[in-house]
Design a protein around this motif. Structure first.
Motif, PDB file in Angstrom:
ATOM      1  N   VAL A  87       0.820  -1.047   0.160  1.00 18.97           N
ATOM      2  CA  VAL A  87      -0.083  -0.144   0.007  1.00 18.97           C
ATOM      3  C   VAL A  87       1.012   1.421  -0.075  1.00 18.97           C
ATOM      4  N   LEU A  88       2.000   1.364   0.767  1.00 20.61           N
ATOM      5  CA  LEU A  88       2.834   2.474   0.891  1.00 20.61           C
ATOM      6  C   LEU A  88       3.529   2.572  -0.265  1.00 20.61           C
ATOM      7  N   PHE A  89       3.925   1.718  -1.164  1.00 15.87           N
ATOM      8  CA  PHE A  89       4.634   1.748  -2.355  1.00 15.87           C
ATOM      9  C   PHE A  89       3.704   2.403  -3.683  1.00 15.87           C
ATOM     10  N   ALA A  90       2.714   1.707  -3.258  1.00 17.46           N
ATOM     11  CA  ALA A  90       1.510   2.375  -4.489  1.00 17.46           C
ATOM     12  C   ALA A  90       1.109   3.859  -4.198  1.00 17.46           C
ATOM     13  N   GLY A  91       0.927   4.153  -3.141  1.00 19.76           N
ATOM     14  CA  GLY A  91       0.744   5.444  -2.764  1.00 19.76           C
ATOM     15  C   GLY A  91       1.873   6.603  -2.918  1.00 19.76           C
ATOM     16  N   ALA A  92       3.142   6.032  -2.771  1.00 21.12           N
ATOM     17  CA  ALA A  92       4.235   6.710  -3.140  1.00 21.12           C
ATOM     18  C   ALA A  92       4.408   6.938  -4.483  1.00 21.12           C
ATOM     19  N   GLY A  93       4.078   5.820  -5.288  1.00 18.30           N
ATOM     20  CA  GLY A  93       4.406   5.886  -6.904  1.00 18.30           C
ATOM     21  C   GLY A  93       3.254   6.985  -7.490  1.00 18.30           C
ATOM     22  N   LEU A  94       2.042   6.744  -6.782  1.00 15.92           N
ATOM     23  CA  LEU A  94       1.125   7.460  -7.417  1.00 15.92           C
ATOM     24  C   LEU A  94       1.511   9.278  -6.999  1.00 15.92           C
ATOM     25  N   TRP A  95       1.824   9.466  -5.946  1.00 12.88           N
ATOM     26  CA  TRP A  95       2.344  10.795  -5.703  1.00 12.88           C
ATOM     27  C   TRP A  95       3.440  11.378  -6.543  1.00 12.88           C
ATOM     28  N   ALA A  96       4.485  10.469  -6.549  1.00 12.66           N
ATOM     29  CA  ALA A  96       5.704  10.712  -7.374  1.00 12.66           C
ATOM     30  C   ALA A  96       5.268  10.749  -8.999  1.00 12.66           C
ATOM     31  N   GLN A  98       2.967  12.172 -10.566  1.00 16.36           N
ATOM     32  CA  GLN A  98       2.529  13.511 -11.009  1.00 16.36           C
ATOM     33  C   GLN A  98       3.525  14.462 -11.514  1.00 16.36           C
ATOM     34  N   THR A  99       4.757  14.179 -11.308  1.00 20.03           N
ATOM     35  CA  THR A  99       5.855  14.816 -11.808  1.00 20.03           C
ATOM     36  C   THR A  99       6.734  13.954 -12.258  1.00 20.03           C
ATOM     37  N   ASP A 100       6.843  12.679 -12.001  1.00 14.50           N
ATOM     38  CA  ASP A 100       7.868  11.884 -12.335  1.00 14.50           C
ATOM     39  C   ASP A 100       7.520  10.455 -12.781  1.00 14.50           C
ATOM     40  N   ARG A 101       7.467  10.203 -13.957  1.00 15.14           N
ATOM     41  CA  ARG A 101       7.153   8.827 -14.343  1.00 15.14           C
ATOM     42  C   ARG A 101       7.766   7.585 -13.892  1.00 15.14           C
ATOM     43  N   VAL A 102       9.138   7.984 -13.742  1.00 17.49           N
ATOM     44  CA  VAL A 102      10.011   6.877 -13.131  1.00 17.49           C
ATOM     45  C   VAL A 102       9.610   6.379 -11.725  1.00 17.49           C
ATOM     46  N   GLY A 103       9.273   7.628 -10.962  1.00 12.16           N
ATOM     47  CA  GLY A 103       8.942   7.197  -9.488  1.00 12.16           C
ATOM     48  C   GLY A 103       7.480   6.695  -9.590  1.00 12.16           C
TER      49      GLY A 103
END
Length: 206
Positions: A87-96, A98-103
């Motif tokens: 869940v944390l990885f998914a949330g961090a990926g969605l947040w990142a 917004q500006t970084d597709r690699v993240g």
């Protein structure tokens, strides 16, 4: 009446006092030196088998039964941590993302991997099992059966990295090496796991 015979006066003995003719006193509970209670017959000795107890010197303790099957399940706390991490990885990926597709890609990939591991723990909770026929190990896609004849060695692998010591159960097969941590074994002691595996393993396969 005088019959020419001497008269004798008879006196009743007092309680506890012996009579003049040596007979027992009136008190039945009085103790006499010549009155001896009958000796009790000697009791025969108890058989040795009755005196011996389980585990005593005359009877060896029964050996512990050998289990037909032993198994170890993954620790539930590890499954929960994997789910939370997904869940944390998914949330961090969605947040990142917004500006970084690699993240975004890294976050989604990490979430998928952790979610898959958590799902595997739920579907296949038994990570290691053994019986007289062989061992069953849990792989990435399912269980695998290994005969004892293919197992070359089972031992505890001690590792130390940056001052942190760890133990793993190592099952060395002909072409594969299987390692199990304490988390995968439900928190069991690695040395005890090796001992139980050796107990279940047939003597002719060691």
């Amino acid at each position: 009446m005088d019959s020419g015979a001497e008269s004798f006066g008879l006196r009743r003995a007092a309680p506890g006092e012996p009579a003049e003719d040596g007979t027992a006193p009136d008190d039945p509970f009085a103790t006499w030196p010549d009155r001896v209670s009958p000796a009790e017959p000697d009791q025969p000795p108890a058989p040795a088998g009755d005196l011996a107890q389980d585990g005593g010197p005359d009877r060896p303790a029964a050996p512990a039964p050998v289990p037909d099957r032993v198994e170890w399940r993954v620790r539930p706390a590890g499954t929960v941590l994997k789910g939370v991490g997904a869940v944390l990885f998914a949330g961090a990926g969605l947040w990142a993302g917004q500006t970084d597709r690699v993240g975004l890609a890294i976050g989604i990939a990490g979430a998928v991997v952790l979610a898959a591991l958590a799902l595997r723990d739920l579907v296949l909770p038994v990570s290691l099992a053994a019986d007289p026929g062989g061992v069953t190990v849990r792989g990435a896609l399912g269980r695998r059966r290994i005969a004892w004849s293919d197992v070359e060695r089972i031992r505890v692998d001690h590792r130390s990295r940056r001052g942190i010591r760890s133990e793993l159960v190592e099952i060395d097969c002909d072409t594969e090496l299987h390692l199990f941590s304490r988390t995968q074994l439900g928190g069991a002691d690695c040395a005890e796991v090796v001992r139980q595996l050796d107990t279940v393993r047939p003597a002719n396969e060691r």
